[in-house]
Design a protein around this motif. Structure first.
Motif, mmCIF file in Angstrom:
data_model
loop_
_atom_site.group_PDB
_atom_site.id
_atom_site.type_symbol
_atom_site.label_atom_id
_atom_site.label_comp_id
_atom_site.label_asym_id
_atom_site.label_seq_id
_atom_site.Cartn_x
_atom_site.Cartn_y
_atom_site.Cartn_z
ATOM 1 N N GLU A 177 0.851 -1.184 0.000
ATOM 2 C CA GLU A 177 0.000 0.000 0.000
ATOM 3 C C GLU A 177 0.886 1.233 0.000
ATOM 4 O OE1 GLU A 177 -2.159 3.346 1.327
ATOM 5 O OE2 GLU A 177 -0.862 2.341 2.747
ATOM 6 N N VAL A 178 0.575 2.191 -0.899
ATOM 7 C CA VAL A 178 1.346 3.421 -1.022
ATOM 8 C C VAL A 178 0.404 4.605 -0.834
ATOM 9 C CG1 VAL A 178 2.831 4.829 -2.499
ATOM 10 C CG2 VAL A 178 2.947 2.341 -2.646
ATOM 11 N N ASP A 179 0.664 5.408 0.181
ATOM 12 C CA ASP A 179 -0.100 6.638 0.400
ATOM 13 C C ASP A 179 0.603 7.747 -0.364
ATOM 14 O OD1 ASP A 179 -1.356 8.914 1.244
ATOM 15 O OD2 ASP A 179 -1.097 8.532 3.384
ATOM 16 N N ALA A 180 -0.036 8.209 -1.437
ATOM 17 C CA ALA A 180 0.582 9.212 -2.299
ATOM 18 C C ALA A 180 0.069 10.619 -2.017
ATOM 19 C CB ALA A 180 0.357 8.842 -3.760
ATOM 20 N N GLY A 181 -0.453 10.839 -0.815
ATOM 21 C CA GLY A 181 -0.918 12.165 -0.433
ATOM 22 C C GLY A 181 -2.407 12.215 -0.150
ATOM 23 N N CYS A 217 -6.154 11.741 2.132
ATOM 24 C CA CYS A 217 -6.740 12.316 3.340
ATOM 25 C C CYS A 217 -6.782 11.307 4.477
ATOM 26 C CB CYS A 217 -8.153 12.821 3.036
ATOM 27 S SG CYS A 217 -9.303 11.498 2.605
ATOM 28 N N ASN A 218 -6.280 10.110 4.279
ATOM 29 C CA ASN A 218 -6.207 8.999 5.234
ATOM 30 C C ASN A 218 -7.524 8.266 5.446
ATOM 31 O OD1 ASN A 218 -3.453 9.185 5.665
ATOM 32 N ND2 ASN A 218 -3.709 10.695 7.283
ATOM 33 N N GLY A 219 -8.559 8.639 4.734
ATOM 34 C CA GLY A 219 -9.817 7.908 4.832
ATOM 35 C C GLY A 219 -9.685 6.486 4.318
ATOM 36 N N CYS A 220 -9.008 6.328 3.195
ATOM 37 C CA CYS A 220 -8.821 4.995 2.604
ATOM 38 C C CYS A 220 -7.904 4.130 3.466
ATOM 39 C CB CYS A 220 -8.251 5.108 1.199
ATOM 40 S SG CYS A 220 -9.379 5.894 0.049
ATOM 41 N N GLU A 221 -6.899 4.733 4.074
ATOM 42 C CA GLU A 221 -5.984 3.975 4.920
ATOM 43 C C GLU A 221 -6.722 3.342 6.102
ATOM 44 O OE1 GLU A 221 -5.111 6.819 3.519
ATOM 45 O OE2 GLU A 221 -3.455 6.074 2.322
ATOM 46 N N ILE A 222 -7.695 4.078 6.638
ATOM 47 C CA ILE A 222 -8.488 3.535 7.745
ATOM 48 C C ILE A 222 -9.257 2.307 7.281
ATOM 49 C CG2 ILE A 222 -10.451 4.030 9.278
ATOM 50 C CD1 ILE A 222 -9.427 6.970 9.294
ATOM 51 N N GLU A 223 -9.845 2.393 6.098
ATOM 52 C CA GLU A 223 -10.593 1.261 5.548
ATOM 53 C C GLU A 223 -9.663 0.081 5.229
ATOM 54 O OE1 GLU A 223 -13.911 1.060 5.277
ATOM 55 O OE2 GLU A 223 -14.163 3.076 6.081
ATOM 56 N N ILE A 224 -8.502 0.361 4.669
ATOM 57 C CA ILE A 224 -7.547 -0.692 4.322
ATOM 58 C C ILE A 224 -7.035 -1.381 5.582
ATOM 59 C CG2 ILE A 224 -5.258 -1.117 3.323
ATOM 60 C CD1 ILE A 224 -5.965 1.171 1.309
ATOM 61 N N ASP A 258 2.924 -8.146 -5.291
ATOM 62 C CA ASP A 258 2.339 -8.456 -6.589
ATOM 63 C C ASP A 258 1.479 -7.292 -7.060
ATOM 64 O OD1 ASP A 258 3.263 -11.193 -6.548
ATOM 65 O OD2 ASP A 258 1.697 -11.555 -5.053
ATOM 66 N N MET A 259 1.008 -6.486 -6.094
ATOM 67 C CA MET A 259 0.088 -5.406 -6.415
ATOM 68 C C MET A 259 0.431 -4.159 -5.606
ATOM 69 S SD MET A 259 -4.057 -5.401 -6.170
ATOM 70 C CE MET A 259 -4.353 -4.855 -4.517
ATOM 71 N N LEU A 260 0.351 -3.002 -6.258
ATOM 72 C CA LEU A 260 0.487 -1.719 -5.577
ATOM 73 C C LEU A 260 -0.912 -1.156 -5.379
ATOM 74 C CD1 LEU A 260 3.459 -0.025 -7.450
ATOM 75 C CD2 LEU A 260 3.499 -1.230 -5.271
ATOM 76 N N LEU A 261 -1.232 -0.814 -4.149
ATOM 77 C CA LEU A 261 -2.519 -0.225 -3.805
ATOM 78 C C LEU A 261 -2.258 1.243 -3.495
ATOM 79 C CD1 LEU A 261 -5.419 -1.296 -3.336
ATOM 80 C CD2 LEU A 261 -4.846 -1.461 -0.931
ATOM 81 N N VAL A 262 -2.624 2.128 -4.415
ATOM 82 C CA VAL A 262 -2.282 3.550 -4.303
ATOM 83 C C VAL A 262 -3.489 4.329 -3.808
ATOM 84 C CG1 VAL A 262 -1.421 5.570 -5.536
ATOM 85 C CG2 VAL A 262 -0.650 3.287 -6.200
ATOM 86 N N THR A 263 -3.277 5.114 -2.750
ATOM 87 C CA THR A 263 -4.326 5.990 -2.243
ATOM 88 C C THR A 263 -3.854 7.428 -2.358
ATOM 89 O OG1 THR A 263 -3.479 5.888 0.017
ATOM 90 C CG2 THR A 263 -5.124 4.257 -0.599
ATOM 91 N N GLY A 264 -4.782 8.302 -2.640
ATOM 92 C CA GLY A 264 -4.463 9.724 -2.710
ATOM 93 C C GLY A 264 -4.046 10.176 -4.091
ATOM 94 N N PRO A 265 -4.226 11.491 -4.351
ATOM 95 C CA PRO A 265 -3.732 12.034 -5.618
ATOM 96 C C PRO A 265 -2.214 12.056 -5.547
ATOM 97 C CG PRO A 265 -4.490 13.802 -4.209
ATOM 98 C CD PRO A 265 -4.800 12.527 -3.500
ATOM 99 N N VAL A 323 -1.590 -2.508 -10.494
ATOM 100 C CA VAL A 323 -1.682 -1.228 -9.798
ATOM 101 C C VAL A 323 -3.159 -0.892 -9.670
ATOM 102 C CG1 VAL A 323 -1.101 1.219 -9.821
ATOM 103 C CG2 VAL A 323 0.516 -0.446 -10.740
ATOM 104 N N VAL A 324 -3.588 -0.621 -8.432
ATOM 105 C CA VAL A 324 -4.981 -0.293 -8.163
ATOM 106 C C VAL A 324 -5.030 1.052 -7.450
ATOM 107 C CG1 VAL A 324 -7.082 -0.995 -6.953
ATOM 108 C CG2 VAL A 324 -5.606 -2.725 -8.004
ATOM 109 N N ALA A 325 -5.807 1.987 -7.992
ATOM 110 C CA ALA A 325 -6.031 3.286 -7.350
ATOM 111 C C ALA A 325 -7.295 3.174 -6.514
ATOM 112 C CB ALA A 325 -6.170 4.384 -8.394
ATOM 113 N N VAL A 326 -7.199 3.527 -5.238
ATOM 114 C CA VAL A 326 -8.311 3.355 -4.308
ATOM 115 C C VAL A 326 -8.856 4.705 -3.870
ATOM 116 C CG1 VAL A 326 -8.971 2.424 -2.063
ATOM 117 C CG2 VAL A 326 -7.340 1.203 -3.471
#
Length: 136
Positions: A50-54, A56-63, A88-95, A117-120
């Motif tokens: 999981e990569v936080d790319a900036g 609001c942390n809402g998705c991180e809480i769910e993940i 195997d997979m990058l889970l990207v959150t944030g713009p 690569v999945v944008a969440v």
């Protein structure tokens, strides 16, 4: 003394979690199908970085909730890893902000092929969480 009160409170309160509901069997069957397809494609469980790319942390809480005892994604062969070299997979959150563009590219390059690569979330897809931030 405090320990005894805690135990009494636990027994007095009882179980306060809710069951999944009537669709539990259907959900479990769907997740098992995903696990089987993942093992067929990769030959093993799915490893996610999981990569936080900036965000609001809402998705991180769910993940983070996915790894909790309620959902327990590990039992379905979904593992979160610390290194992109094991993923195997990058889970990207944030713009993707300017400051995160290069680290995200390096993480992508460090992930072995085949990779997904999945944008969440809205942040990653439309930069909805931060007005005025233009995704790269």
């Amino acid at each position: 003394m405090i320990y005894a009160r805690s135990i009494q409170k636990i027994f007095k309160t009882g179980i306060v979690t809710e069951p999944l509901g009537p669709d539990e069997a259907e959900i479990l069957q769907l997740v098992k199908q995903i696990d089987a397809k993942t093992k067929k494609l990769l030959g093993r469980a799915l490893a996610i970085r999981e990569v936080d790319a900036g965000s609001c942390n809402g998705c991180e809480i769910e993940i983070t909730g996915l790894t909790s005892p309620v959902y327990d994604s590990e039992r379905f062969g979904i593992h979160f890893v610390a290194s992109p070299r094991h993923a195997d997979m990058l889970l990207v959150t944030g713009p993707v902000t300017r400051n995160m563009e290069v680290p995200l590219r390096k993480t992508y390059e460090a992930t072995p092929d085949p990779k997904l690569v999945v944008a969440v979330g809205d942040c990653a897809q439309r930069a909805a969480c931060s007005k005025g931030v233009t995704p790269l």
